[in-house]
Structure formats: C-alpha cells, structure tokens
Design an enzyme around this catalytic site. Structure first.
Site, PDB file in Angstrom:
ATOM      1  N   ASP A  31       0.809  -1.217   0.000  1.00 53.03           N
ATOM      2  CA  ASP A  31       0.000   0.000   0.000  1.00 53.03           C
ATOM      3  C   ASP A  31       0.847   1.273   0.000  1.00 53.03           C
ATOM      4  OD1 ASP A  31      -2.031  -1.828   0.321  1.00 53.03           O
ATOM      5  OD2 ASP A  31      -2.899  -0.860   2.083  1.00 53.03           O
ATOM      6  N   HIS A  50      -6.168   3.196  -3.787  1.00 47.74           N
ATOM      7  CA  HIS A  50      -5.994   3.413  -2.341  1.00 47.74           C
ATOM      8  C   HIS A  50      -6.295   4.872  -1.979  1.00 47.74           C
ATOM      9  CE1 HIS A  50      -4.698   2.200   1.596  1.00 47.74           C
ATOM     10  NE2 HIS A  50      -3.543   2.843   1.594  1.00 47.74           N
ATOM     11  N   HIS A 106      -5.081   9.545   0.913  1.00 47.61           N
ATOM     12  CA  HIS A 106      -5.022   8.698   2.106  1.00 47.61           C
ATOM     13  C   HIS A 106      -5.756   9.311   3.300  1.00 47.61           C
ATOM     14  CE1 HIS A 106      -3.182   5.658   4.790  1.00 47.61           C
ATOM     15  NE2 HIS A 106      -2.935   5.001   3.686  1.00 47.61           N
ATOM     16  N   HIS A 112       3.612  -2.502   3.067  1.00 48.18           N
ATOM     17  CA  HIS A 112       3.679  -1.109   2.588  1.00 48.18           C
ATOM     18  C   HIS A 112       4.954  -0.863   1.801  1.00 48.18           C
ATOM     19  CE1 HIS A 112       0.792  -1.059   5.906  1.00 48.18           C
ATOM     20  NE2 HIS A 112       0.228  -0.046   5.265  1.00 48.18           N
TER      21      HIS A 112
HETATM   22 ZN    ZN Z   1      -2.415   3.059   3.340  1.00 47.38          ZN
END
Ligand code: ZN
Length: 358
Positions: A158, A209, A213, A304
C-alpha cells in the site's frame, strides 16, 4: 516558533509558513507530487524551529516527514473550516489553526503515523461495521481473504508508488517471479507513472488506495467519490487505460455507510487477514516470520511500499517469500484469488492522459 500548514490538491502540496504573529515568512510554495524531498528540504531550511501541520485527509506525507526528523501535527475537522470537494482546506488555514492552539492538535508519532490518537475511533467504527462487512463479504463487494480452496496467498503493498522502496520491492518480486497487488494512491500514481507501467509489465495487480489517504469516515460521499474517481483516472492514465477493480481503504477505515458507498462505486473493497504491522518497524525478522507463521490458504497480507522508511519491509521480503514458497504456497495477485476479471480498458479523459491533472 514557526507553523507550516501543508495542504494537498490535484497538483501536489501547498506549503505556507507563518510566525507567532501570523505573518507569512515566505510566499506560498507549491510542490508537485514528485517533489516531496524538495518539500522536506524546504521545511528543514527553517532551522528546526518549525512545526509542520497536515489535515486529517492527508496521509501521504507525514511518514516521510517524520522519518526525516520533522515535527508533524494533525489538525482534525473541528479545528478547520469547510473542506473543498477535492483538496485539503487551504494551507494558510491549517497554519493558522496551529498558531491559534497547537495544544488542541495531535502531535503525530513516527510509528503510529496519521492515525496517532485515532486508534479508538478506528476500532469503534470497525466494530459497528462488522455486520455490514459480513453482508458485503456475502455479496462479494468486500473481502478480507480469498476462498482458501487452493494453496494461494496474496502479498499486497500500500501507499506507493515512491522511490526508492517501490523499485526495491519490484526488484525482489521479479527475482522470485512472484506477482503481487499494489494499492496505489492517486497522488503518487500521477507522480510516478513509470512504476505503474512496470507493475503491469511484470504481471502485478494495481488497486485504488484513494488520492490523499484520508480517514474515510471523515469524508462526505461526494468527497469520497472524487477520491475514488480521480485515483482511478490517474491509475488508468499510467497503466495503459486499465482502471482498477479493487480498492483498499486507508487505515482499513470504514463505517456501514462508507462500505455501502464503496459497494455502489463498483470497486471491490479489499481488507486483509495477515498484517505484520511493517509500518511500525518491528524488525525485518519479525515481519517475515509473522507473515510466514500467520499465513493460511487464501490469506491476503498487508505490507507497505511507501509512506515512510520501508527498509525493514524490503529486507523482510526475500525471507518471507522463501518461507511461503517452502510451505507450498503459490503467491498470486489478489485479483487472481478472487477470480476477478482482468481490469478492463476504460475511456480515460484526455486531461488525465495529459498528466492526471485537471
Ligand atoms: Zn495506506
């Protein structure tokens, strides 16, 4: 003391620096999404007496700022005026909120990030969403894991793409010939389309995503839709017209209402069932071992490739993959586990093709 308000928009980040009297130290500066290092250098130029402040819809910058030694605070909606449809409140307003009362804002901790202090909210909203999540799982609009019918597992990354970590992750995946799924932010998909092209070329899946954020429970429906649509456009523009079919909520943030809006967007919401908390930097060994030990057929692993110092994730990746392969797992993109159709080419607005901005 100097206060720096940092806002995001389709064009990147705007930075305003004011002093104790509320006077601007420099003209407003806009940094494109590819220029976060310059932004951080600019802030460091104020010689350590500066406090950087982001709003709660901006989770794409704090990790890197803190990794580079800056002090970062988060201003929540009650400290700020009304937010535009697709941007943070203006940077001068964020700086002014900090000057009015820094004590009312939240100082972010490096290993908790923008969710510092919001953990109880996240847990409570997740709790009240349990039924909606179960219903969505039944209808296949949400998933936390695959069916487990085959000995398959998916690695997901991510918050990127961003150098240097995304490139290092891609290099290791290529070495083992292992495809993954990358949940990209629109901000950095626009900034680094070359990484998305490489992901596609090397057989990886790409999901949405959001753009900046945010905590999803703080957005209005139109604000959420804008985050989804702009990011789909940015990814499609970078990925040869192919828009994503999967979505991952930042922080896993959700409410029953948000899950309903997401289902109606046509994207499948993908959570996870294995999370080694790599962003908290518990050590590469702990990350690798945690994944190998928790994995079971159908698992979706949360990792991540951006959002701060990801050196431990990169270091954990080879032993993690070797451990999973030794246990007989096939590592496949989430799209393959779900039997999702390959992303279909969609019409891309000319403006998005011209650089993802409009
Ligand atoms: Zn994230």
């Amino acid at each position: 003391m100097l206060y720096s308000g940092i806002s995001w928009s389709a064009d990147g980040f705007t930075v305003d620096v004011i002093d104790e009297r509320g006077e601007r130290r420099q003209p407003s500066r806009l940094f494109g999404p590819r220029h976060t290092q310059e932004l951080i250098r600019y802030l460091h130029g104020f010689a350590g007496e500066l406090t950087a402040v982001v709003d709660s819809t901006n989770g794409v910058l704090d990790g890197r700022m803190m990794a580079e030694g800056l002090t970062v605070y988060r201003a929540d909606p009650q400290h700020l005026g009304e937010r535009p449809l697709f941007a943070a409140v203006p940077a001068p307003d964020i700086a002014a909120a900090a000057r009015r009362g820094l004590g009312a804002l939240t100082r972010l901790e490096r290993h908790r990030g923008t969710q510092t202090g919001r953990e109880p909210d996240l847990a409570e909203f997740a709790r009240i969403s349990e039924q909606a999540l179960a219903d969505g799982t039944e209808r296949r609009t949400c998933v936390s894991r695959g069916s487990g019918e085959r000995r398959e597992i998916s690695l997901t990354f991510d918050d990127g793409p961003q150098p240097p970590d995304t490139g290092q992750v891609l290099d290791i995946l290529r070495r083992y010939d292992v495809p993954a799924t990358f949940f990209c932010t629109g901000m950095y998909a626009t900034a680094y389309p070359e990484y998305l092209a490489r992901m596609l070329e090397e057989g990886h899946g790409i999901g949405n995503h959001t753009w900046s954020h945010p905590m999803l429970f703080e957005l209005t429906r139109p604000q959420l839709v804008e985050q989804l649509d702009r990011t789909n456009e940015a990814i499609a523009a970078a990925a040869g017209g192919r828009a994503p079919t999967l979505f991952r909520p930042p922080y896993g943030s959700r409410t029953p209402e948000v899950l309903g809006w997401l289902a109606e967007s046509g994207l499948t919401t993908v959570l996870w069932d294995v999370a080694p908390d790599d962003w908290q930097m518990p050590g590469a060994d702990t990350i690798a071992t945690g994944v190998v030990e928790q994995a079971r057929p159908g698992s979706i692993v949360l990792l991540h490739d951006s959002g701060g110092d990801r050196s431990q994730t990169v270091a954990a990746l080879a032993p993690m993959i070797e451990g999973l392969l030794e246990r007989g797992y096939s590592i496949v993109p989430v799209e393959q586990q779900l039997g999702a159709p390959a992303p279909a080419p969609v019409p891309v607005p000319a403006a998005a093709l011209a650089g993802g901005k409009r």
